[in-house]
Design an enzyme around this catalytic site. Structure first.
Site, PDB file in Angstrom:
ATOM      1  N   GLU A 118       0.790  -1.227   0.000  1.00  0.00           N
ATOM      2  CA  GLU A 118       0.000   0.000   0.000  1.00  0.00           C
ATOM      3  C   GLU A 118       0.822   1.275   0.000  1.00  0.00           C
ATOM      4  O   GLU A 118       0.269   2.365  -0.168  1.00  0.00           O
ATOM      5  CB  GLU A 118      -0.974   0.011   1.194  1.00  0.00           C
ATOM      6  CG  GLU A 118      -0.337   0.235   2.548  1.00  0.00           C
ATOM      7  CD  GLU A 118       0.124  -1.047   3.216  1.00  0.00           C
ATOM      8  OE1 GLU A 118       0.493  -0.982   4.399  1.00  0.00           O
ATOM      9  OE2 GLU A 118       0.116  -2.107   2.543  1.00  0.00           O
ATOM     10  N   ASP A 270      -9.003  -0.461   7.192  1.00  0.00           N
ATOM     11  CA  ASP A 270      -7.646  -1.013   7.225  1.00  0.00           C
ATOM     12  C   ASP A 270      -6.656  -0.036   7.841  1.00  0.00           C
ATOM     13  O   ASP A 270      -5.629  -0.446   8.391  1.00  0.00           O
ATOM     14  CB  ASP A 270      -7.171  -1.380   5.810  1.00  0.00           C
ATOM     15  CG  ASP A 270      -7.538  -2.807   5.431  1.00  0.00           C
ATOM     16  OD1 ASP A 270      -7.649  -3.651   6.342  1.00  0.00           O
ATOM     17  OD2 ASP A 270      -7.703  -3.082   4.238  1.00  0.00           O
TER      18      ASP A 270
END
Length: 371
Positions: A118, A270
């Site tokens: 990410e 998240d």
């Protein structure tokens, strides 16, 4: 390099770090690929398909973590997996460390080299390894929200698209990035009354131009946000600060003005979530009620559409996996500064600024490690 791909063990996580096609690419480059037996069943890939691709099947994850130089996963390692990581090993997966001090401490303790999907950047400044899952999660957020709005699931009993003579549901999308854009696209396609909120005028102009009359845009200041929250049937939280914890934009006080049975879908969960009342849920038990407002906060939404998600993810993660395996992580990062942005932890030190700042670690700059 010997590369291991274990079966995912997070609740209802059916994705897999390597498809048979990706395993074959790595084998073609001269690497050895070990796949845990059954790892691909969630996407319909059998052990025999991996064997045909040149991979080796191993029972259980223990041998993979003990013998493989690089571990390729989808979701952050769970506590039992973290206990098997070792110094000098490369972990390549989604991590989301800023809101997860326990995982961060375990990775630091292990001595592993942890590369987070990410935070790897792209040439245009985007997050290409996060983008496909953001696209999936954005689109799924409307499916999930529409279901949660049904009376049988605790919602108001509102059909997002309405019917002739009955107004459509009001959808507020907070954040006009990849998640928000895809959520708005799905909601508008259903015929909902859609408003996209963001603080960046360029983002508002871009999405406004794309959607024209199919969706409205609104600047996201405190007054506008409070008003929008009160009017909404469904709110999608789609805010992202790369690598950092999400800001809490919708407070508990704001819930008091919402209509009972309205729905919050927190796609930022998240990274800790962008609603004050959010806490992570699972596909087994996806929603909960606070002040009569339905909260949907599943932390691995794309896992429910595992085949689509896995292939979309492998399209963007495999090229970096090949570079890391071919060159070693240091040389791969020296020659690709975008990949270097993915390094979050190395040899007991935190190397990503937002994680170090959020969790109180001393930062070890990646540039110093690569010098």
């Amino acid at each position: 390099m010997r590369i291991g791909c274990p079966r995912e063990i997070k609740n209802r996580e059916y994705r897999v770090g390597l498809t048979p096609e990706s395993a074959k690419e790595l084998v073609t480059h001269g690497h050895e690929v070990w796949i845990e037996s059954g790892a691909g069943l969630g996407i319909g890939a059998s052990d025999s398909e991996y064997i045909a691709a040149g991979a080796t099947i191993k029972d259980g994850p223990e041998l993979l973590f003990a013998e493989c130089e690089m571990i390729v996963k989808v979701k952050e390692p769970q506590a039992g997996e973290r206990a098997m990581l070792r110094e000098g090993q490369i972990l390549y997966t989604y991590l989301h460390l800023a809101p997860d001090p326990e995982q961060t401490a375990d990775l630091v303790q292990s001595g592993v080299t942890a590369i987070a999907y990410e935070t790897v950047t792209g040439r245009g400044g985007g997050l290409p390894l996060l983008k496909p899952m953001s696209q999936v999660a954005g689109r799924m957020s409307i499916q999930a929200g529409a279901t949660a709005l049904e009376k049988a699931h605790g919602g108001r009993g509102v059909l997002l698209g309405g019917v002739p003579g009955v107004m459509p549901g009001k959808v507020i999308v907070i954040g006009g990035g990849v998640v928000g854009f895809n959520a708005a696209q799905m909601a508008a396609g259903l015929g909902a009354d859609v408003t996209i909120m963001d603080r960046d005028p360029e983002v508002l102009e871009r999405v406004g131009t794309h959607f024209e009359a199919r969706a409205k845009t609104r600047f996201s200041n405190q007054a506008n946000l409070e008003e929008a929250v009160c009017e909404a049937d469904l709110i999608i939280g789609a805010v992202l600060i790369p690598g950092a914890a999400a800001p809490k934009l919708v407070t508990r006080d704001m819930l008091k003005c919402m209509k009972p049975g309205s729905v919050l879908v927190d796609v930022a969960i998240d990274q800790g979530g962008c609603f004050e009342t959010s806490h992570a849920t699972t596909h087994d038990d996806p929603t909960y009620l606070i002040d009569e407002i339905v909260h949907y906060c599943v932390a691995n939404m794309p896992g429910a559409v595992s085949r689509t998600s896995t292939y979309a993810l492998n399209n963007v993660t495999l090229p970096h996996a090949l570079r890391i395996a071919d060159l070693g992580w240091k040389e791969a990062m020296r020659t690709d500064p975008h990949l270097a942005e993915g390094l979050n932890v190395h040899a007991g030190q935190v190397t990503y600024p937002a994680v170090a700042a959020e969790l109180g670690y001393e930062l070890k700059p990646v540039a110093e490690l690569l010098a």
